[in-house]
Design an enzyme around this catalytic site. Structure first.
Site, PDB file in Angstrom:
ATOM      1  N   GLY A 110       0.819  -1.197   0.000  1.00 32.48           N
ATOM      2  CA  GLY A 110       0.000   0.000   0.000  1.00 32.48           C
ATOM      3  C   GLY A 110       0.855   1.250   0.000  1.00 32.48           C
ATOM      4  O   GLY A 110       2.049   1.222   0.308  1.00 32.48           O
ATOM      5  N   CYS A 111       0.231   2.371  -0.329  1.00 31.35           N
ATOM      6  CA  CYS A 111       0.974   3.624  -0.440  1.00 31.35           C
ATOM      7  C   CYS A 111       1.437   4.133   0.921  1.00 31.35           C
ATOM      8  O   CYS A 111       2.618   4.453   1.113  1.00 31.35           O
ATOM      9  CB  CYS A 111       0.146   4.673  -1.170  1.00 31.35           C
ATOM     10  N   TYR A 112       0.525   4.212   1.900  1.00 31.79           N
ATOM     11  CA  TYR A 112       0.949   4.633   3.234  1.00 31.79           C
ATOM     12  C   TYR A 112       2.012   3.699   3.804  1.00 31.79           C
ATOM     13  O   TYR A 112       3.034   4.170   4.336  1.00 31.79           O
ATOM     14  CB  TYR A 112      -0.246   4.674   4.178  1.00 31.79           C
TER      15      TYR A 112
ATOM     16  N   SER B 150       5.453   4.468   2.434  1.00 36.08           N
ATOM     17  CA  SER B 150       6.044   5.718   2.926  1.00 36.08           C
ATOM     18  C   SER B 150       6.577   5.592   4.348  1.00 36.08           C
ATOM     19  O   SER B 150       7.460   6.356   4.744  1.00 36.08           O
ATOM     20  CB  SER B 150       5.012   6.853   2.863  1.00 36.08           C
TER      21      SER B 150
END
Length: 335
Positions: free
Chosen positions: A146-148, A151
């Site tokens: 996932g993107c979160y 990061s």
């Protein structure tokens, strides 16, 4: 070698960005892109920057002509498609959440449905590319992170591995509106988002929370406690995570920067910023890069981590994984 690819769910934001990347990829060919709702529509009509490809019904997709399928489908539907594709020998990079969590009961608790293919959960490689690289060449199925989580895990992982952290990790993250997907929702309409800035799913209620905790557990078992607070930014794209860390004795900002420099030396898509420079969306948007800044705060260190949610947080990382899977130059097609 030319890798032949198909995209399932080509009309969404991640599908559109994937098509753009594959169109400029020197060693890949986009054979088809599917859509249930836009079959027969040229993709350029939905996204002017997209290549000249007409979306087709997934039932008619020529799966015998592809080597890899990218699944940009909702959870549940993605697992079912993966099962069918793997049965005919097509390798799969799944951009949904269906194969990210290793435990079927955890998936059911967070997605409120039994997992459609629980036997594949242990096989799926969690494709945080810089850390998954040894497992990718042999992988049939890759769970794109996932993107979160991308990061947060990218900057925190090396520090857990080095034993630098103690106590709770606090991740305060902000995402552009494209992270909510292309389907219209009231809270993502322009009039709701513009001139506004709002938290959602804070604490331990966002679906990415168990994925991040599982990822942290890769480097430290049991995983440290995580407080994760996502926010909706009134911008189209990009994620900025500000991460608050309590340091073990002997660690400070300079030591943290040194550990990150050592962990990511030579990595083409990770940039540890110089002292005094903090990560921002301007460092990364429209690229497959992750920018990491380090700041000291007494006994704590604050990390800033920025990615483009549609590229390093989704489609770019998916292509990066494909490149490693097929023995291509890892940077091919990526900025």
């Amino acid at each position: 070698m030319t890798v032949r690819a198909g995209i399932y769910g080509g009309s969404g934001y991640t599908g559109q960005v994937l098509a753009q990347i594959l169109a400029r990829h020197p060693a890949a060919e986009l054979i088809f892109a599917t859509s249930n709702s836009h079959a027969g529509t040229p993709l350029r009509r939905l996204s002017p920057a997209a290549p000249d490809v007409t979306l087709i019904d997934p039932v008619t997709a020529p799966v015998d002509q592809i080597d890899v399928a990218f699944l940009c489908l909702p959870h549940g539907a993605s697992a079912e498609a993966a099962l069918a594709l793997l049965e005919v020998g097509v390798r799969v990079v799944d951009l949904s959440a269906d194969f990210r969590l290793k435990d079927a009961s955890t998936y059911a608790a967070w997605y409120h449905a039994a997992h459609p293919a629980p036997a594949l959960l242990t096989e799926a490689v969690y494709g945080l590319t810089e850390w998954a690289r040894p497992d990718l060449p042999a992988a049939r199925l890759v769970a794109n992170p996932g993107c979160y989580p991308t990061s947060i895990l990218m900057p925190v992982g090396p520090l857990l591995q080095a034993g630098a952290l103690t106590g709770t990790i606090i991740a305060d993250s902000k995402s552009g509106v494209s992270g909510a997907g292309r389907a219209p929702k009231q809270h993502t309409h322009f009039v709701e988002v513009a001139d506004n800035f709002s938290p959602y799913g804070i604490g331990q209620s966002h679906r990415h929370w168990p994925e991040i905790v599982q990822g942290l557990g890769r480097w430290q078992a049991p995983a440290p406690e995580l407080i994760f607070s996502p926010h909706l930014l009134p911008v189209p794209r990009g994620i900025l995570s500000t991460i608050y860390l309590s340091m073990a004795p002997g660690w400070d900002a300079a030591a943290v920067r040194g550990a990150l420099d050592a962990a990511y030396a030579g990595e083409p898509f990770v940039r540890v910023l110089p002292a005094g420079e903090l990560a921002s969306l301007a460092h990364v948007n429209y690229t497959n890069s992750c920018a990491i800044g380090v700041a000291g705060a007494g006994h704590m260190v604050i990390l800033t981590s920025a990615i483009d949610n549609l590229v390093k947080g989704a489609s770019g990382q998916a292509v990066q994984n494909m490149n490693v899977m097929f023995g291509l130059d890892e940077t091919s097609g990526l900025l």
